[in-house]
Design an enzyme around this catalytic site. Structure first.
Site, PDB file in Angstrom:
ATOM      1  N   GLY A   1     -14.835 -23.486 -29.500  1.00  0.00           N
ATOM      2  CA  GLY A   1     -15.885 -23.302 -30.179  1.00  0.00           C
ATOM      3  C   GLY A   1     -17.351 -23.102 -29.464  1.00  0.00           C
ATOM      4  O   GLY A   1     -18.250 -22.270 -29.872  1.00  0.00           O
ATOM      5  N   ASP A   2     -17.612 -23.925 -28.384  1.00  0.00           N
ATOM      6  CA  ASP A   2     -18.554 -23.692 -27.714  1.00  0.00           C
ATOM      7  C   ASP A   2     -18.644 -22.122 -27.110  1.00  0.00           C
ATOM      8  O   ASP A   2     -19.880 -21.504 -27.200  1.00  0.00           O
ATOM      9  CB  ASP A   2     -18.586 -24.706 -26.431  1.00  0.00           C
ATOM     10  CG  ASP A   2     -19.641 -24.455 -25.320  1.00  0.00           C
ATOM     11  OD1 ASP A   2     -20.631 -24.720 -25.926  1.00  0.00           O
ATOM     12  OD2 ASP A   2     -19.368 -24.643 -24.367  1.00  0.00           O
ATOM     13  N   ALA A   3     -17.712 -21.974 -26.575  1.00  0.00           N
ATOM     14  CA  ALA A   3     -17.650 -20.371 -26.097  1.00  0.00           C
ATOM     15  C   ALA A   3     -17.686 -19.402 -27.055  1.00  0.00           C
ATOM     16  O   ALA A   3     -18.727 -18.321 -26.956  1.00  0.00           O
ATOM     17  CB  ALA A   3     -16.105 -20.137 -25.461  1.00  0.00           C
TER      18      ALA A   3
ATOM     19  N   ALA B   1     -13.159 -27.782 -29.816  1.00  0.00           N
ATOM     20  CA  ALA B   1     -14.722 -27.785 -29.202  1.00  0.00           C
ATOM     21  C   ALA B   1     -14.750 -26.765 -28.059  1.00  0.00           C
ATOM     22  O   ALA B   1     -15.815 -26.018 -28.055  1.00  0.00           O
ATOM     23  CB  ALA B   1     -15.227 -29.186 -28.999  1.00  0.00           C
TER      24      ALA B   1
ATOM     25  N   GLU C   1     -21.698 -19.543 -28.452  1.00  0.00           N
ATOM     26  CA  GLU C   1     -22.648 -18.954 -27.321  1.00  0.00           C
ATOM     27  C   GLU C   1     -22.355 -17.468 -27.085  1.00  0.00           C
ATOM     28  O   GLU C   1     -23.441 -16.966 -26.909  1.00  0.00           O
ATOM     29  CB  GLU C   1     -22.026 -19.722 -26.220  1.00  0.00           C
ATOM     30  CG  GLU C   1     -23.215 -19.707 -24.950  1.00  0.00           C
ATOM     31  CD  GLU C   1     -23.361 -20.509 -23.762  1.00  0.00           C
ATOM     32  OE1 GLU C   1     -24.344 -20.140 -23.030  1.00  0.00           O
ATOM     33  OE2 GLU C   1     -22.853 -21.500 -23.942  1.00  0.00           O
TER      34      GLU C   1
END
Length: 135
Positions: A19-21, A16, A24
């Site tokens: 994945g967030d980076a 996660a 975004e």
């Protein structure tokens, strides 16, 4: 981990984190390419894609529309069910956990070098958000 390792074995919260980076960055690039340049407007628009509430709506729509494979759904559930010691600032627990699952899925696809599928899903998300917000 070496390049040959199976990233699906990595902790869901670590996936996660990536994945967030990765997600975004795609969204920020999209916003700049669409002509957004003012910082306040960039932040406001980005939130429509990357907030916990937005990611919860997107993953829910993906499941309703059967966009995900069984493997992808399993990765989402693994992230959603991971025991996090942090909480969201602007979302309830269920929304935050679904968002974590969304980010886990994105991190998994990115780290496994499934870039075509990662790009396919991120473009699906962009289209969905822009349809919903009539941009």
């Amino acid at each position: 981990m070496s390049k040959q390792e199976d990233w699906s074995l990595l902790n869901g919260l670590a996936l996660a984190y990536v994945g967030d980076a990765a997600y975004e960055l795609v969204i920020r690039k999209h916003l700049l390419e669409s002509g957004q340049t003012r910082p306040n407007e960039l932040h406001r628009r980005a939130t429509q894609f990357v907030s916990a509430k937005a990611q919860n709506r997107l993953i829910t729509a993906m499941m309703e529309e059967n966009v995900l494979t069984e493997e992808e759904l399993a990765m989402f559930k693994r992230g959603r069910n991971a025991k996090s010691h942090t909480t969201a600032k602007n979302a309830d627990v269920a929304t935050y956990r679904a968002s974590t699952g969304f980010e886990t899925l994105m991190g998994y696809l990115y780290m496994q070098n499934h870039h075509d599928r990662f790009n396919e899903l991120t473009q699906w998300c962009i289209k969905k958000v822009e349809e919903d917000t009539h941009v």
